[in-house]
Design a protein around this motif. Sequence first.
Motif, PDB file in Angstrom:
ATOM      1  N   ASN A   1      -6.114  -0.948   6.815  1.00 20.04           N
ATOM      2  CA  ASN A   1      -4.933  -0.769   5.970  1.00 20.04           C
ATOM      3  C   ASN A   1      -5.032  -1.521   4.645  1.00 20.04           C
ATOM      4  OD1 ASN A   1      -3.336   0.853   7.792  1.00 20.04           O
ATOM      5  ND2 ASN A   1      -3.155  -0.979   9.084  1.00 20.04           N
TER       6      ASN A   1
ATOM      7  N   PRO B   1      -4.106   7.009   2.715  1.00 22.17           N
ATOM      8  CA  PRO B   1      -3.249   7.109   1.530  1.00 22.17           C
ATOM      9  C   PRO B   1      -3.666   8.313   0.684  1.00 22.17           C
ATOM     10  CG  PRO B   1      -4.150   4.886   1.776  1.00 22.17           C
ATOM     11  CD  PRO B   1      -4.889   5.762   2.741  1.00 22.17           C
ATOM     12  N   GLU B   2      -2.779   8.767  -0.161  1.00 31.06           N
ATOM     13  CA  GLU B   2      -3.105   9.872  -1.064  1.00 31.06           C
ATOM     14  C   GLU B   2      -4.326   9.527  -1.912  1.00 31.06           C
ATOM     15  OE1 GLU B   2      -1.953  12.993  -1.414  1.00 31.06           O
ATOM     16  OE2 GLU B   2      -0.821  12.584   0.416  1.00 31.06           O
TER      17      GLU B   2
ATOM     18  N   LYS C   1      -3.971  14.300   5.251  1.00 28.79           N
ATOM     19  CA  LYS C   1      -4.579  12.959   5.221  1.00 28.79           C
ATOM     20  C   LYS C   1      -4.839  12.374   6.608  1.00 28.79           C
ATOM     21  CE  LYS C   1      -5.677  12.041   1.844  1.00 28.79           C
ATOM     22  NZ  LYS C   1      -6.765  12.660   1.015  1.00 28.79           N
TER      23      LYS C   1
ATOM     24  N   GLU D   1      -6.705  -2.102   0.881  1.00 29.08           N
ATOM     25  CA  GLU D   1      -7.463  -1.515  -0.217  1.00 29.08           C
ATOM     26  C   GLU D   1      -8.269  -2.608  -0.915  1.00 29.08           C
ATOM     27  OE1 GLU D   1      -5.177   0.840  -2.906  1.00 29.08           O
ATOM     28  OE2 GLU D   1      -4.158   1.949  -1.301  1.00 29.08           O
TER      29      GLU D   1
END
Length: 327
Positions: free
Chosen positions: A97, A70-71, A56, A99
Amino acid sequence: MKYLLISLSAIFLFTACSGKKYFEPEDVSSNIELNKESMSSSITSMNKIGATLENKEIITNTGISSFKLPENFDFLNVSADGKIIATNYIDKILIGNEEKAVKDVVVAASLKDNKLALVYSNNTIELIDINTNKTLFKEYLPVSIANDTRITNPYFMGNLILFPTLNGKVVIVSATTNESVRNISVDPDSQFNNIISLNVIESSQTLIVASPNKVVSISPKEILSKNYEVRDIIVNKDDIYLATIDGQIIKLTPSLVEVAKKKFKYAKIHALAYSNSLYAVESQGYLINLNQDFSDYKIYDFSFDNKERMIAIGDKVYYDSKYITLP
């Protein structure tokens, strides 16, 4: 009879395989100094300007970033103020950072100031004010069922926002009025016709747009186009470099005039890169280096697995879990 059929099948398969043609240069050198480095993991996804690694971390035009996504997120772009933009290809995008929920699958995105330009997988384009979450512009374009995987991001050019669509058009939106001011058809008729490259030559304010089948030059004076089966295309200062499916490497002016051309028989070019001169990575394990006017070239051994993902950014070529810096 059964054995005859098996024999005939074997002959057919052998004939088919033996009929394949490969790039086989006669004069190959190993005399090139490549600064080879290892990466922490392999490339899992990429676009024209960057890539996501298995762990990632990301690759951008500044190199390998320690920033980790992030995954389930993949890299899309970098905002004007340096924030990473990524998508989970479901219902969210990442800006830095934070979402952000979206109503459809985002496949391309750009951010400048507070304006977020999005292209969705259903070929809808949208401009959002991220401070208020208000939609400033939205257009539903015809769904494109078949797309080349090389999808490019929207582009902020002065007071204009250029949306590269999945059906071979560029929609130009005013950043002042948030209204569409022009639609340019780049390649409306081909089966695979999404925009795969969008660059601006600053000195002449010329927009260079490419689909898998066409290159278009858009300047304040005129719109010009030429048909090419595009393997890769890069812009370096005032020069356009193009690799085609049939093994040609072509140098173009901003007006799409061919000033140099060289064909490498049976060559399959993976990527073009530019350091002090032009390089082309060929699938059989070669690195082709051409001088300024293509009057001379050298071919070097360059071992890599052509089934692995590869991306060239500037003077660096990233492949599998390694990268090289071109001299």
